[in-house]
Write a protein that holds these residues in place. Structure first.
Motif, short mmCIF file in Angstrom:
data_model
loop_
_atom_site.label_atom_id
_atom_site.label_comp_id
_atom_site.label_asym_id
_atom_site.label_seq_id
_atom_site.Cartn_x
_atom_site.Cartn_y
_atom_site.Cartn_z
N VAL A 113 0.88 -1.17 0.00
CA VAL A 113 0.00 0.00 0.00
C VAL A 113 0.91 1.21 0.00
CG1 VAL A 113 -1.81 1.26 1.21
CG2 VAL A 113 -1.78 -1.25 1.26
N LYS A 114 0.86 1.98 -1.07
CA LYS A 114 1.69 3.18 -1.17
C LYS A 114 1.07 4.34 -0.41
CE LYS A 114 3.98 6.33 -4.26
NZ LYS A 114 4.27 6.75 -5.58
N ASP A 115 -0.25 4.50 -0.58
CA ASP A 115 -0.93 5.64 0.01
C ASP A 115 -2.41 5.32 0.14
OD1 ASP A 115 -1.08 8.36 0.93
OD2 ASP A 115 -1.93 8.91 -1.01
N ILE A 116 -3.00 5.75 1.25
CA ILE A 116 -4.45 5.59 1.41
C ILE A 116 -4.99 6.83 2.11
CG2 ILE A 116 -4.19 4.24 3.54
CD1 ILE A 116 -6.75 2.68 2.60
N LYS A 117 -6.01 7.41 1.49
CA LYS A 117 -6.73 8.57 2.03
C LYS A 117 -8.21 8.33 1.80
CE LYS A 117 -3.98 11.04 -0.60
NZ LYS A 117 -3.25 11.97 -1.38
N LEU A 118 -9.06 9.19 2.32
CA LEU A 118 -10.50 9.00 2.14
C LEU A 118 -10.93 9.06 0.67
CD1 LEU A 118 -11.98 10.95 5.18
CD2 LEU A 118 -12.00 8.47 4.78
N ASP A 119 -10.17 9.73 -0.17
CA ASP A 119 -10.57 9.83 -1.57
C ASP A 119 -9.87 8.83 -2.48
OD1 ASP A 119 -8.12 11.10 -1.30
OD2 ASP A 119 -8.58 12.65 -2.75
N SER A 120 -8.79 8.18 -2.02
CA SER A 120 -8.06 7.28 -2.92
C SER A 120 -7.20 6.29 -2.16
CB SER A 120 -7.17 8.10 -3.86
OG SER A 120 -6.18 8.79 -3.12
N CYS A 121 -6.86 5.20 -2.86
CA CYS A 121 -5.91 4.21 -2.35
C CYS A 121 -5.02 3.79 -3.52
CB CYS A 121 -6.63 3.00 -1.76
SG CYS A 121 -5.50 1.77 -1.09
N HIS A 122 -3.72 3.83 -3.29
CA HIS A 122 -2.74 3.44 -4.31
C HIS A 122 -1.93 2.26 -3.80
CE1 HIS A 122 -2.74 7.89 -5.81
NE2 HIS A 122 -3.90 7.29 -5.98
N THR A 123 -1.84 1.22 -4.61
CA THR A 123 -1.01 0.07 -4.28
C THR A 123 0.07 -0.09 -5.35
OG1 THR A 123 -2.51 -1.45 -5.42
CG2 THR A 123 -2.84 -1.15 -3.06
N THR A 124 1.18 -0.73 -4.97
CA THR A 124 2.26 -0.95 -5.92
C THR A 124 2.49 -2.45 -6.09
OG1 THR A 124 3.95 -0.83 -4.19
CG2 THR A 124 3.42 1.21 -5.36
N LEU A 125 2.87 -2.82 -7.29
CA LEU A 125 3.15 -4.21 -7.65
C LEU A 125 4.49 -4.24 -8.34
CD1 LEU A 125 2.20 -7.18 -8.08
CD2 LEU A 125 1.09 -6.38 -10.17
N PRO A 126 5.46 -4.97 -7.79
CA PRO A 126 6.78 -5.00 -8.43
C PRO A 126 6.78 -5.87 -9.69
CG PRO A 126 6.77 -6.47 -6.54
CD PRO A 126 5.43 -5.77 -6.56
N PHE A 127 7.77 -5.65 -10.52
CA PHE A 127 8.00 -6.51 -11.68
C PHE A 127 9.26 -7.31 -11.36
CE2 PHE A 127 10.07 -7.05 -15.94
CZ PHE A 127 9.16 -7.96 -16.44
N ASN A 128 9.05 -8.56 -10.96
CA ASN A 128 10.18 -9.42 -10.61
C ASN A 128 9.80 -10.88 -10.86
OD1 ASN A 128 8.62 -10.28 -8.38
ND2 ASN A 128 9.55 -8.78 -7.02
N TRP A 129 10.64 -11.79 -10.45
CA TRP A 129 10.41 -13.22 -10.72
C TRP A 129 9.11 -13.73 -10.11
CZ3 TRP A 129 9.99 -16.94 -6.96
CH2 TRP A 129 10.40 -16.58 -5.66
N ARG A 130 8.64 -13.13 -9.02
CA ARG A 130 7.41 -13.59 -8.37
C ARG A 130 6.16 -13.18 -9.13
NH1 ARG A 130 8.07 -10.93 -2.83
NH2 ARG A 130 9.14 -9.48 -4.18
N THR A 131 6.24 -12.11 -9.91
CA THR A 131 5.05 -11.61 -10.62
C THR A 131 5.10 -11.85 -12.12
OG1 THR A 131 6.04 -9.41 -10.87
CG2 THR A 131 4.68 -9.78 -8.91
#
Length: 159
Positions: A36-54
């Motif tokens: 979870v990069k950022d969460i506020k009442l108006d938005s939520c941003h998540t990050t997903l890496p690019f690596n061997w697991r994904t």
């Protein structure tokens, strides 16, 4: 934000206990390295890496990892609005995805439907009330290009 929402936001962005909760209940989120990069009442941003697991055999991010990061983004935004506002159940009832461009860099998922979540939940005033809400999530690569768009429909019921 009320004190319950502030506590929830702190929990999902900074707490080791959230990692433990995810490991127990949604281990794929931990395996893929979604954060979870950022969460506020108006938005939520998540990050997903690019690596061997994904990565899939086509050298892009596996569609299920993209869907998981999108669902987490919208689901946490909904949970933030539920924090301290009564007893509700919520469930994904529909999902649609468009994969626009090859996802071969880290991805930022953005759900910015907080106002709509708040309005939907405000309409559930008495026990047994039910509503659905379609949330929109956009996935952007490291060049800020849209790689995917998700529509996740949540059902809410006041208990």
């Amino acid at each position: 934000m009320n004190k319950h929402q502030q506590s929830f936001a702190r929990l999902v962005t900074q707490s080791f206990s959230f990692f433990g909760y995810m490991l127990k209940n949604l281990p794929s989120i931990v395996f893929w390295g979604i954060r979870v990069k950022d969460i506020k009442l108006d938005s939520c941003h998540t990050t997903l890496p690019f690596n061997w697991r994904t990565k899939n055999p086509f050298k892009s991010i596996y569609f299920a990892a993209l869907c998981g990061a999108a669902e987490l983004s919208s689901g946490l935004l909904c949970k933030l609005h539920l924090a301290g506002n009564g007893n509700f159940s919520m469930l994904v009832v529909d999902m649609n995805a468009q994969f626009i461009k090859k996802a071969n860099t880290p991805i930022l998922m953005k759900c910015e439907d907080g106002r709509r979540v708040k309005e939907t939940l405000a309409g559930l005033s008495k026990q047994g009330d039910v509503a659905t809400l379609k949330t929109i999530i956009h996935g952007h690569d490291s060049h800020n290009e849209t790689v995917a768009k998700f529509e996740i429909t949540w059902s809410f019921k006041r208990k």
